[in-house]
Design an enzyme around this catalytic site. Structure first.
Site, short mmCIF file in Angstrom:
data_model
loop_
_atom_site.label_atom_id
_atom_site.label_comp_id
_atom_site.label_asym_id
_atom_site.label_seq_id
_atom_site.Cartn_x
_atom_site.Cartn_y
_atom_site.Cartn_z
N LYS A 170 0.79 -1.29 0.06
CA LYS A 170 -0.07 0.14 0.07
C LYS A 170 0.77 1.43 -0.12
CE LYS A 170 -3.68 -2.13 2.15
NZ LYS A 170 -4.60 -2.61 3.40
N GLN A 208 -5.03 -1.30 9.63
CA GLN A 208 -4.93 -2.53 8.86
C GLN A 208 -5.38 -3.72 9.83
OE1 GLN A 208 -3.57 -3.41 5.74
NE2 GLN A 208 -4.38 -5.50 6.16
N ASP A 224 -11.47 3.06 3.83
CA ASP A 224 -11.86 1.57 3.40
C ASP A 224 -13.28 1.34 3.37
OD1 ASP A 224 -9.79 -0.48 3.58
OD2 ASP A 224 -9.63 -0.58 5.82
#
Ligand code: NAD
Length: 281
Positions: free
Chosen positions: A52, A96, A119
């Site tokens: 990422k 995460q 997200d």
């Protein structure tokens, strides 16, 4: 059969985003920023976060990774999120997953401002997506959606079957297909006859976590099949779709690896830029 090249599609998307970041920088003299919080030392999470960060840098985003040990207190993480919520240079925050057991996942998700929730997991974004309003969209289903649209730009009236009903994949995927006027069936572990459901589909999205669950004789010859699954098996990484069988019948199919996976990260970058643009309004 069209083999849907997710690597190529992701590279094209990143190129477009890079150009967009350049234009935003020229116009506003600032760039979108993505901050990732990584807790613990789980290898897959470390790899995801490294990828990422690399991709974010590649398109010119400002990117930062904040690392905590497994033992970090929940409060410390929540305080950091609050600090990032108030930081104007941070457009998007991602924690995460998975988290250590002593940290409440839902509390963490809800601590992130919906406007910075890259997200798309915050209940506000989930609700906005299901109401058809502007929202952050979870990265994996967004990637699937973009791949489907590449093959079939007009999805109106198509029969879509989503296999799996997770908050991460199946449910948001269903909303995206509904928004495109598909007739959507969402199936799950208690579905009585999965083969019969899949056999009617023009589009199948499989997000289950069972190696090669979707078989060749479940698929019509003009069906677009998107395989979200990533399963470690003795023969290596395989998806939720029996690739060898399905590739003989389907109209189009994503490979695993090299299909949905690369699009997920590219969509995270897209979401970060969208959050930045919304913050300018
Ligand atoms: P999950 O475990 O949260 O959900 C699985 C879903 O599958 C559940 O809704 C369950 O009801 C359904 N299911 C289980 N058995 C079934 C059966 N026999 N028939 C029909 N449905 C059944 O999983 P998830 O987080 O949505 O992930 C699914 C897969 O996607 C996993 O393999 C995961 O590794 C992969 N994944 C890939 C990406 C990517 O970027 N490609 C991202 C996230 C997850």
């Amino acid at each position: 059969m069209i083999l849907i090249d997710g690597k190529k599609a992701a590279a094209e998307l990143r190129e477009k985003l890079k150009q967009e970041v350049f234009e935003l920088k020229t116009k506003y003299n600032k760039v979108p920023g993505l901050t990732v919080i990584l807790i613990g030392d789980l290898t897959p999470s470390q790899i995801y976060v490294r990828n990422k960060e690399k991709s974010a840098n590649e398109v010119g985003l400002k990117s930062e990774v904040i690392r905590y040990p497994d033992s970090v207190e929940e409060e410390k993480v929540l305080d950091k999120i609050e600090e990032l919520n108030k930081d104007d240079t941070v457009s998007g925050i991602l924690v995460q997953l998975p988290l250590p057991k002593h940290i409440d996942k839902q509390k963490v998700i809800e601590a992130i401002y919906p406007s910075k929730d890259v997200d798309g997991f915050h209940p506000m974004n989930v609700g906005n997506l299901s109401s058809g309003y502007e929202s952050s969209i979870p990265c994996t289903p967004l990637g699937c959606y973009l791949l489907i649209k590449k093959i079939e730009p007009n999805l109106s009236g198509k029969k879509a079957v989503v296999v799996g009903r997770s908050n991460l994949n199946g449910k948001p995927m269903t909303q995206l297909l509904l928004k495109e006027n598909c007739t959507v069936t969402i199936t799950h572990s208690k579905t009585k006859d999965l083969k019969a459901e899949c056999s009617k589909a023009d589009i199948i999205v499989a997000a289950v976590g069972i190696p090669e669950l979707v078989k060749g004789d479940w698929v019509k010859k003009d069906t677009i099949v998107i395989d979200v699954g990533i399963n470690k098996t003795e023969k290596g990484i395989v998806g939720d779709v029996a690739f060898d069988e399905v590739s003989k019948v389907a109209k189009a199919l994503t490979p695993v690896p090299g299909g949905v996976g690369p699009m997920t990260i590219a969509c995270l970058l897209k979401n970060t830029i969208e959050c930045f643009k919304r913050s300018l309004k």
